[in-house]
Design a protein around this motif. Structure first.
Motif, short mmCIF file in Angstrom:
data_model
loop_
_atom_site.label_atom_id
_atom_site.label_comp_id
_atom_site.label_asym_id
_atom_site.label_seq_id
_atom_site.Cartn_x
_atom_site.Cartn_y
_atom_site.Cartn_z
N SER A 235 0.63 -1.56 -0.15
CA SER A 235 0.08 0.08 -0.12
C SER A 235 0.44 1.00 -0.20
O SER A 235 0.40 2.25 0.43
N THR A 236 2.12 0.84 0.22
CA THR A 236 2.78 2.15 0.21
C THR A 236 3.08 2.80 -1.09
O THR A 236 3.23 2.59 -2.55
N ARG A 237 2.94 3.93 -1.60
CA ARG A 237 2.74 5.25 -2.37
C ARG A 237 4.62 5.81 -2.54
O ARG A 237 4.49 6.72 -1.95
N LEU A 238 5.05 4.80 -3.56
CA LEU A 238 5.89 5.25 -3.86
C LEU A 238 6.16 6.48 -4.21
O LEU A 238 7.77 6.77 -3.81
N HIS A 239 5.76 7.19 -4.91
CA HIS A 239 5.88 8.50 -5.77
C HIS A 239 5.66 9.34 -4.33
O HIS A 239 6.67 10.82 -5.23
N GLN A 240 4.97 8.87 -3.25
CA GLN A 240 4.91 10.21 -2.57
C GLN A 240 5.31 9.81 -1.84
O GLN A 240 6.36 10.95 -1.19
N SER A 241 6.35 9.04 -1.47
CA SER A 241 7.53 8.61 -0.12
C SER A 241 8.98 9.29 -1.05
O SER A 241 9.31 9.73 -0.39
N ALA A 242 9.02 8.73 -2.35
CA ALA A 242 9.87 9.62 -3.32
C ALA A 242 10.66 11.55 -3.53
O ALA A 242 11.38 11.62 -2.71
N THR A 243 8.82 11.35 -3.13
CA THR A 243 8.58 13.17 -3.00
C THR A 243 9.15 13.65 -1.43
O THR A 243 10.00 14.41 -1.47
N GLN A 244 8.26 13.29 -0.69
CA GLN A 244 8.62 13.61 0.58
C GLN A 244 10.13 12.87 0.85
O GLN A 244 10.81 13.37 1.63
N ILE A 245 10.89 12.17 0.65
CA ILE A 245 11.82 11.71 1.25
C ILE A 245 13.28 12.42 0.18
O ILE A 245 14.29 13.88 0.89
N ALA A 246 12.89 13.61 -1.17
CA ALA A 246 13.56 14.76 -1.36
C ALA A 246 13.25 15.24 -0.94
O ALA A 246 14.96 16.71 -0.79
N VAL A 247 12.41 15.88 -0.29
CA VAL A 247 11.73 17.39 0.45
C VAL A 247 12.21 17.55 1.62
O VAL A 247 14.06 18.14 1.51
N ILE A 248 12.87 16.14 2.52
CA ILE A 248 13.67 15.91 3.63
C ILE A 248 15.16 16.16 3.63
O ILE A 248 16.13 17.08 3.56
N ASP A 249 15.29 15.63 2.19
CA ASP A 249 16.91 15.82 2.09
C ASP A 249 17.66 16.81 1.69
O ASP A 249 18.60 17.36 1.29
N PHE A 250 16.34 17.59 0.88
CA PHE A 250 16.73 19.11 0.14
C PHE A 250 17.03 20.42 1.57
O PHE A 250 17.77 21.18 1.25
N PHE A 251 15.88 20.14 2.20
CA PHE A 251 16.12 20.96 3.39
C PHE A 251 17.04 20.41 4.52
O PHE A 251 17.32 22.05 4.59
N ILE A 252 17.65 19.79 4.69
CA ILE A 252 18.91 19.80 5.50
C ILE A 252 20.17 19.92 4.87
O ILE A 252 20.42 20.12 5.42
N ALA A 253 19.56 20.00 3.45
CA ALA A 253 21.08 20.44 3.04
C ALA A 253 21.04 22.06 2.98
O ALA A 253 22.25 22.81 3.06
N LEU A 254 20.21 22.80 2.88
CA LEU A 254 19.46 23.83 2.73
C LEU A 254 20.31 24.16 3.93
O LEU A 254 20.39 25.41 4.36
N LEU A 255 19.34 23.47 5.62
CA LEU A 255 19.33 24.11 6.23
C LEU A 255 21.36 24.18 6.30
O LEU A 255 21.68 24.66 8.04
N SER A 256 21.45 22.88 6.18
CA SER A 256 23.42 22.48 6.69
C SER A 256 24.28 24.18 4.99
O SER A 256 25.49 24.63 6.36
N GLY A 257 23.81 24.76 5.13
CA GLY A 257 23.93 26.13 4.55
C GLY A 257 24.16 27.03 5.09
O GLY A 257 25.02 27.51 5.77
N LEU A 258 22.95 27.07 6.07
CA LEU A 258 22.52 28.15 6.54
C LEU A 258 23.06 27.87 7.66
O LEU A 258 23.60 29.10 8.95
N MET A 259 23.74 26.79 8.63
CA MET A 259 24.60 26.35 9.42
C MET A 259 26.20 27.03 9.28
O MET A 259 26.41 27.80 10.28
N ILE A 260 26.53 26.50 7.81
CA ILE A 260 28.34 27.32 8.01
C ILE A 260 28.03 28.44 7.02
O ILE A 260 29.06 29.16 7.49
N PHE A 261 27.27 29.31 6.62
CA PHE A 261 27.68 29.89 5.68
C PHE A 261 27.63 31.38 6.44
O PHE A 261 28.28 32.55 6.21
N PRO A 262 26.90 31.06 7.23
CA PRO A 262 26.52 32.85 7.98
C PRO A 262 27.76 32.78 8.89
O PRO A 262 28.97 33.64 9.09
N ALA A 263 28.30 31.51 9.48
CA ALA A 263 29.56 31.49 10.41
C ALA A 263 30.90 31.48 10.13
O ALA A 263 31.44 32.38 10.37
#
Length: 451
Positions: free
Chosen positions: A242-270
């Motif tokens: 019953s797992t919705r594959l394209h929905q799961s892939a989209t959610q995972i990609a969003v999390i991955d991108f969001f954490i990458a962006l936060l990592s930039g906000l962690m390092i660049f300002p400092a």
């Protein structure tokens, strides 16, 4: 296999699979790649590559794994109805095993730096910090021991199984990783002069965008989402029907991108707050950042200490979420193909990776342990990133897009006509047939300096 365990919840699926993608590639590689390639313009290209390459590629591996409900080698053979295509799964298992072997060395370095920051050793001028890393990384004993210790930490989670090991660990590690990241982001963005780093990260400069930057963004998306390692295929074999594959892939990609962006906000300002441009490549987290944190928080040594400890704790957690997924690929293979207990299969993989980890660690600064003019560690990194990962993803797209029955792919994509978004299938199959293989081919040409 009929007795196979599935993930127990949708949250477990998303967090475990996102954990396989979220690792040092996000927290370490993404910021320095962004620094080297024009800041926000690179991020926009990176997001586009996730949409064009990442999500369709993830769905393809999900389809293969969920359809077969077996380890990667058997999954590809079953999906294609030809044992020859099982070689893609074997390639993925071999790739993930090699990656785990040398990745554990870097994870062990993170573990050492966590301890060193906790006891206040990472203090001094840039020359001291550089010497500190050089002395430690070339040591024949400590890095190897810590790398093997990290493999054993991963082993302890894997032997507990899918629900009690991988899923439970992901539900703990991922929230902790996210909280640590948010706290450091707030501290970094509060520094004097941090606005310059935020502007660099969020204000695009398209004058710096060229073919090379596009291909670097494509490669980062490919690297970050673990495409081609058979990890996504293996995890998908534990998905329910019953797992919705394209929905799961989209959610995972969003999390991955969001954490990458936060990592930039962690390092660049400092970094910008003390006049350092964080484009120093692989040395960023072990040589550049200790000095950055020390200087940026000089007004409050206690706060600088806390941020430094939290940062290396974050790296350890990020590394562990990735090593868990890489270990599971080989464990599942040995468990099912050799028909032995899961604990025995895990020990086989742990033993292989521990030996490789020790050899890779010893090769740092030792020219006697080398292949084709590279240290064993650099060679393993090169051959997996430049050849094996792209090859695995390329042949997966060919299998799903051109070889497998279109009706079978459609049924898996739509959960047998029960999932929403069936209209997305036309877009998906176009990307898998044309966009994904062409993009991967361009990556390969770029990596070999042909374009």
């Amino acid at each position: 296999m009929s007795d196979r365990t599935n993930f127990g919840s949708r949250l477990g699926i998303v967090l475990a699979t996102a954990g396989s993608a979220v690792g040092l590639g996000n927290v370490w590689r993404f910021p320095y790649m962004t620094g080297q390639n024009g800041g926000a313009a690179f991020i926009i290209l990176y997001l586009g590559c996730i949409l064009l390459l990442g999500i369709p590629g993830m769905v393809s591996e999900f389809i293969v794994g969920r359809h077969s409900q077996s380890n990667a080698a058997r999954a590809y053979a079953s999906f294609s109805k030809s044992r020859a295509w099982g070689a893609i799964g074997i390639l993925g298992i071999l790739t993930s095993t090699i990656i785990l072997g040398f990745y554990a060395v870097v994870a062990g370095w993170c573990l050492y730096y966590l301890g060193a920051s906790a006891v206040g050793q990472l203090k001094g001028d840039p020359a001291f910090v550089r010497s500190f890393f050089s002395t430690f990384s070339s040591d024949p004993v400590r890095p190897a021991v810590l790398g093997v210790a990290f493999v054993l930490m991963t082993h302890l989670i894997i032997v507990r199984g899918v629900r009690d090991g991988i899923e439970k660990a992901s539900k703990v590690l991922m929230p902790i990783l996210f909280i640590l990241l948010l706290v450091i982001v707030v501290a970094s963005c509060s520094l004097p002069g941090a606005s310059k780093g935020i502007e660099f990260l969020l204000k695009p400069d398209f004058s710096k965008v060229g073919p090379n930057v596009f291909l670097e963004a494509l490669g980062q998306a490919f690297f970050s989402l673990s495409l081609g390692t058979a990890c996504l295929c293996t995890y998908a074999s534990y998905f329910s029907r019953s797992t919705r594959l394209h929905q799961s892939a989209t959610q995972i990609a969003v999390i991955d991108f969001f954490i990458a962006l936060l990592s930039g906000l962690m390092i660049f300002p400092a970094a910008f707050s003390v006049g350092v441009h964080p484009d120093s490549g692989p040395s960023l987290i072990f040589i550049t950042l200790p000095t950055v944190f020390q200087q940026a928080f000089s007004f409050s040594p206690l706060l600088g200490y806390v941020v430094s400890v939290m940062f290396y704790a974050l790296l350890v957690f990020a590394a562990l979420t990735s090593t868990i997924s890489m270990h599971e690929i080989g464990t599942a293979f040995f468990h099912e193909e050799l028909k032995i207990r899961r604990s025995g299969a895990a020990w086989i993989l742990t033993g292989i990776c521990s030996v490789l980890c020790v050899l890779c660690s010893l090769s740092v600064g030792n020219s006697d342990i080398s292949l084709f003019g590279k240290s064993l560690m650099d060679f393993c990194d090169y051959v997996t990133a430049q050849l094996m990962l792209p090859a695995g993803a390329f042949f997966t797209s060919i299998l799903v897009g051109w070889v497998a029955s279109r009706g079978l792919v459609y049924e898996e994509f739509t959960n047998y006509n029960t999932a929403r978004g069936r209209q997305l299938f036309t877009y998906y199959i176009f990307c898998v047939r044309y966009v994904v293989p062409v993009c991967i081919f361009l990556i390969l040409l770029h990596q070999f300096g042909l374009i």
